[in-house]
Each structure stands twice: as structure tokens, then as C-alpha cells.
Design a protein around this motif. Structure first.
Motif, mmCIF file in Angstrom:
data_model
loop_
_atom_site.group_PDB
_atom_site.id
_atom_site.type_symbol
_atom_site.label_atom_id
_atom_site.label_comp_id
_atom_site.label_asym_id
_atom_site.label_seq_id
_atom_site.Cartn_x
_atom_site.Cartn_y
_atom_site.Cartn_z
ATOM 1 N N PRO A 2 7.651 -35.408 -33.463
ATOM 2 C CA PRO A 2 8.975 -34.965 -34.079
ATOM 3 C C PRO A 2 10.136 -35.868 -33.657
ATOM 4 N N HIS A 3 9.674 -36.881 -32.936
ATOM 5 C CA HIS A 3 11.056 -37.677 -32.372
ATOM 6 C C HIS A 3 11.352 -38.780 -33.237
ATOM 7 N N HIS A 4 10.641 -38.907 -34.567
ATOM 8 C CA HIS A 4 11.138 -39.832 -35.351
ATOM 9 C C HIS A 4 11.665 -39.073 -36.348
ATOM 10 N N THR A 5 12.186 -39.971 -37.359
ATOM 11 C CA THR A 5 13.228 -39.476 -38.531
ATOM 12 C C THR A 5 12.115 -39.977 -39.998
ATOM 13 N N TYR A 6 11.948 -39.155 -40.736
ATOM 14 C CA TYR A 6 11.114 -39.248 -41.874
ATOM 15 C C TYR A 6 11.800 -39.462 -43.198
ATOM 16 N N LEU A 7 11.181 -40.217 -43.908
ATOM 17 C CA LEU A 7 11.568 -40.127 -45.519
ATOM 18 C C LEU A 7 10.234 -40.166 -46.001
ATOM 19 N N ALA A 8 9.957 -39.128 -46.824
ATOM 20 C CA ALA A 8 8.441 -38.978 -47.421
ATOM 21 C C ALA A 8 8.656 -38.881 -49.004
ATOM 22 N N ARG A 9 8.065 -39.814 -49.584
ATOM 23 C CA ARG A 9 7.968 -39.601 -51.180
ATOM 24 C C ARG A 9 6.634 -38.817 -51.545
#
Length: 262
Positions: free
Chosen positions: A156-163
Motif C-alpha cells: 500500500p505504500h506505492h501510488t498506482y495508476l491502473a487501466r
């Protein structure tokens, strides 16, 4: 529960859901108008694109259910054109076709290969992909579809962009932005997206083909590391990589009408 009888005039079944399945359906419909063929979709996409052949949607009830369908419909040939990451249906198709004496061909596009200078991190599972992102917070582009996004809730420490095409279900990582788009995506657009979102690392499945290779090329162009998830195992059945090869195989094995305009 007994399976309802299938259409008795459908003698060729394409297990679809891929660009190749749609292209094969279009080739068959154009070359053999009225051909007795059906494309089966798993139903995971809420609004699938129309196809050139009749469609059915939903599962069969395992290998036994598929075998019942093949027998009831008089299907003589199955083309497994499911996604390269379909882990179950290829084995069900193999078992069902062996049980019913049905010809089976897998149409599976070739996997991508790393080029000199690529920064690929090869993994076998989504859990390994999440771990490969590391402990330092990063901006991650997830191009893996919607069904396995939950694996990244463990990081959860990452920032995600999911398509995605359709909205995901189940647990999701907290710092997640969803981008709802349907491909194909070219290299220029993928490069601009990654730059605009300040992406540090990309996660992708090794789906192969040309429709989504833009993300691989963009990561290469930008010098970004790419966590590449390997394909699951598949049964040892006759396999081709292109629609043209599938058409040739069907013709060589007597699986097509003897005349056009059937």
C-alpha cells in the motif's frame, strides 16, 4: 444440473475473448458466409464488441460441461483463442476435446521478448510482481486488467495508476487511480501517459501481440523498469500464433466447408 442443448448446427467453436478470436471470426464469416460456427465468451467483459459470428456468453460448467456442449451441438472443431493468461479453460478444452474426439487447435500469439537495454524484472505471479516493486514508494502503472489488482493491496505504500475496461471488484490498494480505456494503445500515447503521470515502474502481463505492445515500447523509450509477469502453463496441443496459420490448419485438417458460401 444438465446443460441445455446447444445449437445443433454449430460445428466449429471458437473460445474467444482476444483480438485473434475476433479476427478469425471475421475471416471465417467473410470467406464462408453461413458457416456453422460460434464464438464463446467467458462474460468477464461487461460490454464486448460485436463479432462477425454468433456469440454465446458464460461458462460451460467445467470440462464435463464443455464435453456435453460439444456432443450436443455436434461440434467437430474447437479453436482455443482465449487470452494467453487464461489458466483454466485451455485445460478444460483439452480434456473435453479428448473425451469427445473433437479436433482442438490453440491460437496463441507469441510472447514479447526483451530487447537490449530493456529493464525487465521477470516474475511468475502477481504476488511476486507486488513484491518486486520494492519498499521505496513508487508511482506504478498497472496494465494487468481488473481481476488481479487486489494482489497489490499488500504493497500500500506505492501510488498506482491502473487501466481497466470494467470496474474492478474486491480489495484494492488504497492509493489507486483507475483509468477506464479500451485498447489498442500506441507507443506515442503510452509514452505521453507515463510521462504525464510521472510513472516510475510498469507492471504488465506478457500477453504478446501488437494491440498492447505500446506500453512495452514506451517503457523502453523512457528507460523505465518493467515487471513482466510470465504466462501460465498450457496443455500440449497443436498450436499456431497467427490467424493466417489457424486458417491454414483448419483447411489442411478438413475443418472448413468444401465450398465457399455455405
Amino acid at each position: 444440473m444438465a446443460m441445455p442443448p446447444a445449437e445443433p448446427d454449430r460445428t466449429l467453436l471458437i473460445l474467444g475473448g482476444t483480438t485473434e478470436a475476433a479476427q478469425l471470426a471475421a475471416r471465417l464469416a467473410a470467406a464462408y458466409p453461413g458457416i456453422a460456427a460460434t464464438v464463446s465468451l467467458a462474460g468477464r467483459t461487461q460490454d464486448p464488441r460485436p463479432l462477425a459470428l454468433p456469440m454465446r456468453t458464460g461458462g460451460f460448467g467445467g470440462a464435463a460441461g464443455l464435453a456435453d456442449y460439444l456432443a450436443a451441438s455436434g461440434t467437430r472443431t474447437v479453436i482455443d483463442a482465449t487470452h494467453p493468461f487464461a489458466a483454466v479453460m485451455p485445460f478444460h478444452a483439452d480434456v473435453a476435446c479428448r473425451a469427445t474426439g473433437t479436433a482442438l487447435l490453440a491460437l496463441t500469439r507469441r510472447a514479447w521478448q526483451a530487447a537490449d537495454g530493456d529493464r525487465w524484472i521477470g516474475v511468475d505471479t502477481m504476488a511476486e510482481a507486488a513484491a518486486a516493486l520494492g519498499k521505496v514508494p513508487r508511482r506504478v502503472f498497472l496494465t494487468i486488467g481488473r481481476q488481479e489488482l487486489g494482489a497489490f493491496a499488500t504493497a500500500p505504500h506505492h501510488t498506482y495508476l491502473a487501466r481497466v475496461i470494467d470496474p474492478p471488484d474486491g480489495p484494492l490498494p488504497p492509493n489507486l487511480t483507475l483509468l477506464r480505456h479500451r485498447g489498442p494503445f500506441d507507443t506515442e500515447a503510452e509514452t505521453e501517459l507515463m510521462r504525464r503521470a510521472a510513472i516510475d515502474i510498469v507492471v504488465a502481463k506478457n500477453a504478446g501481440g501488437e494491440a498492447t505492445i505500446g506500453k512495452v515500447m514506451a517503457a523502453r523509450r523512457l528507460g523505465l523498469p518493467l515487471v513482466m509477469v510470465s504466462r501460465p502453463a498450457r496443455p500440449a496441443v497443436p498450436t499456431v500464433a497467427t490467424v493466417e496459420e489457424a486458417m491454414d490448419w483448419l483447411g489442411a485438417h478438413g475443418c472448413l466447408p468444401t465450398r465457399r458460401g455455405v
